[in-house]
Design an enzyme around this catalytic site. Structure first.
Site, PDB file in Angstrom:
ATOM      1  N   ASP A   1      -5.511   7.925  -1.578  1.00 57.72           N
ATOM      2  CA  ASP A   1      -6.374   7.152  -0.683  1.00 57.72           C
ATOM      3  C   ASP A   1      -7.811   7.606  -0.883  1.00 57.72           C
ATOM      4  O   ASP A   1      -8.281   8.533  -0.227  1.00 57.72           O
ATOM      5  CB  ASP A   1      -5.962   7.349   0.782  1.00 57.72           C
ATOM      6  CG  ASP A   1      -4.632   6.690   1.102  1.00 57.72           C
ATOM      7  OD1 ASP A   1      -4.480   5.509   0.785  1.00 57.72           O
ATOM      8  OD2 ASP A   1      -3.746   7.362   1.661  1.00 57.72           O
TER       9      ASP A   1
ATOM     10  N   HIS B   1       0.834  -1.203   0.000  1.00 63.60           N
ATOM     11  CA  HIS B   1       0.000   0.000   0.000  1.00 63.60           C
ATOM     12  C   HIS B   1       0.871   1.256   0.000  1.00 63.60           C
ATOM     13  O   HIS B   1       0.714   2.147  -0.844  1.00 63.60           O
ATOM     14  CB  HIS B   1      -0.900  -0.039   1.240  1.00 63.60           C
ATOM     15  CG  HIS B   1      -1.722   1.190   1.471  1.00 63.60           C
ATOM     16  ND1 HIS B   1      -3.099   1.169   1.487  1.00 63.60           N
ATOM     17  CD2 HIS B   1      -1.382   2.489   1.737  1.00 63.60           C
ATOM     18  CE1 HIS B   1      -3.558   2.379   1.727  1.00 63.60           C
ATOM     19  NE2 HIS B   1      -2.527   3.193   1.891  1.00 63.60           N
ATOM     20  N   GLU B   2       1.799   1.311   0.954  1.00 66.89           N
ATOM     21  CA  GLU B   2       2.625   2.517   1.088  1.00 66.89           C
ATOM     22  C   GLU B   2       3.575   2.676  -0.080  1.00 66.89           C
ATOM     23  O   GLU B   2       3.815   3.797  -0.543  1.00 66.89           O
ATOM     24  CB  GLU B   2       3.392   2.479   2.410  1.00 66.89           C
ATOM     25  CG  GLU B   2       2.522   2.468   3.655  1.00 66.89           C
ATOM     26  CD  GLU B   2       1.569   3.656   3.741  1.00 66.89           C
ATOM     27  OE1 GLU B   2       1.833   4.708   3.131  1.00 66.89           O
ATOM     28  OE2 GLU B   2       0.531   3.522   4.415  1.00 66.89           O
TER      29      GLU B   2
ATOM     30  N   HIS C   1       2.207   4.545  -3.006  1.00 67.56           N
ATOM     31  CA  HIS C   1       1.980   5.984  -2.860  1.00 67.56           C
ATOM     32  C   HIS C   1       3.102   6.826  -3.460  1.00 67.56           C
ATOM     33  O   HIS C   1       2.866   7.979  -3.856  1.00 67.56           O
ATOM     34  CB  HIS C   1       1.859   6.361  -1.385  1.00 67.56           C
ATOM     35  CG  HIS C   1       0.490   6.187  -0.805  1.00 67.56           C
ATOM     36  ND1 HIS C   1      -0.656   6.556  -1.467  1.00 67.56           N
ATOM     37  CD2 HIS C   1       0.091   5.719   0.420  1.00 67.56           C
ATOM     38  CE1 HIS C   1      -1.705   6.313  -0.691  1.00 67.56           C
ATOM     39  NE2 HIS C   1      -1.284   5.797   0.446  1.00 67.56           N
TER      40      HIS C   1
END
Length: 352
Positions: free
Chosen positions: A315, A302-303, A306
């Site tokens: 998000d 997820h990170e 980014h």
């Protein structure tokens, strides 16, 4: 210009403001931004005043992390310089699905105002004409009649303009900071020996998820796994998903990853999208399973998504239910949603 002062809360304000904008949401929330000056120098703070007013006859509840009424941990402003978007450089956070305690209430007829210093979140060092707009959207943004609405909503203002005589001449593109660490390395900041061991396992888990996702997309598969998280197939969207996972895999395998353990917030983790490849892990990370839904490995996927140098995701929604709904209602946005990439990588529930 104060590059470290991230926020200034309400206090004394000028008697008159020189520019402002307002936008009324469907539930009666009116958002205004204003500034006290129309031009600033290189040493001036870029401070905007944000006011949200409830013009309806009922209390309105707004998801806290989509407001400026606390630490700003998401991209809440849309900033351009001479018509070109200025990238957000602040935090992107992985959170759980919101609960009742995550909402801020504005009573009927009441307003709430804060002053925000934007230079730590948007690079305004280049001379030019800037336009600043408050704009955020997401599912579960408002609560209606005590129940989360569950659909996409928006909070926005009109844009305000300010000329900044910056430290850099007009037209210059600010240079990214060089990455000093060794490629393919894993380093730690403020982590105990046991935390380092856990992180090493989590990085291996995240790398395995990224590798598996890259192989799935590289094979051209379009089964349940793809459609559940990224929506109906089109060649353009599939190409985007494929490029994202290739970049995430490459980051895990070949980039200098640093994990910082100093965060005491209750959420999972956060990053600064313009500062690859440093990931800050928080309290929820340590209690998450190593693999599976909302896992340690998945959190790192997820990170990693980014970072602007990887996939540059945002998000839009949190949680499996929200991500699955987003894939149906807005596949393009699902491809820009970090949790969608995490759940595709975690592949739970199993799909083919």
């Amino acid at each position: 210009m104060n590059w470290n002062h991230a926020m200034k809360f309400g206090g004394a304000v000028a008697a008159a403001t020189l520019c402002f904008g307002a936008y009324a949401a469907d539930n009666g929330i009116v958002t205004k931004v204003s500034m006290d000056k129309q031009s600033l120098g290189a040493s001036d703070d870029v401070v905007v005043k944000v006011t949200m007013t409830n013009t309806s006859s009922t209390p309105q509840q707004i998801l806290k992390w989509h407001t400026p009424f606390g630490d700003i941990e998401e991209a809440l402003f849309e900033v351009t310089r001479d018509g070109v978007a200025v990238p957000y450089e602040g935090m992107h956070v992985k959170r759980p699905v919101p609960t009742a305690g995550d909402y801020f209430t504005i009573q009927p007829g009441k307003s709430h105002t804060v002053h925000i210093e934007l230079s730590s979140m948007y690079n305004m060092s280049v001379t030019g004409e800037y336009k600043i707009r408050y704009k955020t959207k997401g599912r579960d943004l408002f609560v209606a009649n005590g129940n989360k609405k569950g659909n996409a909503d928006e909070i926005a203002s009109d844009a305000v303009s300010v000329y900044i005589e910056g430290a850099l001449r007009r037209g210059v593109v600010p240079e990214a900071q060089p990455i000093q660490s060794l490629a393919g390395s894993l380093s730690y900041s403020k982590c105990s020996a046991s935390q380092q061991s856990t992180i090493a396992s989590a990085v291996d888990a995240g790398k395995a998820m990224a590798t598996d996702g890259d192989a799935y997309l590289g094979a051209g598969k379009t089964g349940t796994r793809y459609t559940k998280w990224f929506g109906a197939y089109t060649s353009a969207r599939y190409t985007t998903a494929k490029s994202h996972f290739a970049a995430i895999k490459d980051a895990f395998e070949n980039k200098p990853i640093t994990v910082d353990c100093s965060c005491n917030k209750t959420y999972y983790a956060y990053v600064y999208p313009t500062q690859p490849y440093k990931i800050y892990v928080c309290k929820a990370f340590w209690t998450a399973p190593m693999t599976g839904t909302d896992s340690k490995g998945g959190t790192l996927v997820h990170e990693m998504s980014h970072f602007n140098a990887v996939a540059g995701t945002d998000d839009h929604v949190y949680g499996q239910s929200g991500a699955a709904s987003l894939a149906i209602s807005n596949p393009d946005q699902a491809l820009d949603n970090a949790d969608s990439h995490e759940y595709f990588g975690e592949n739970t529930p199993a799909g083919n």
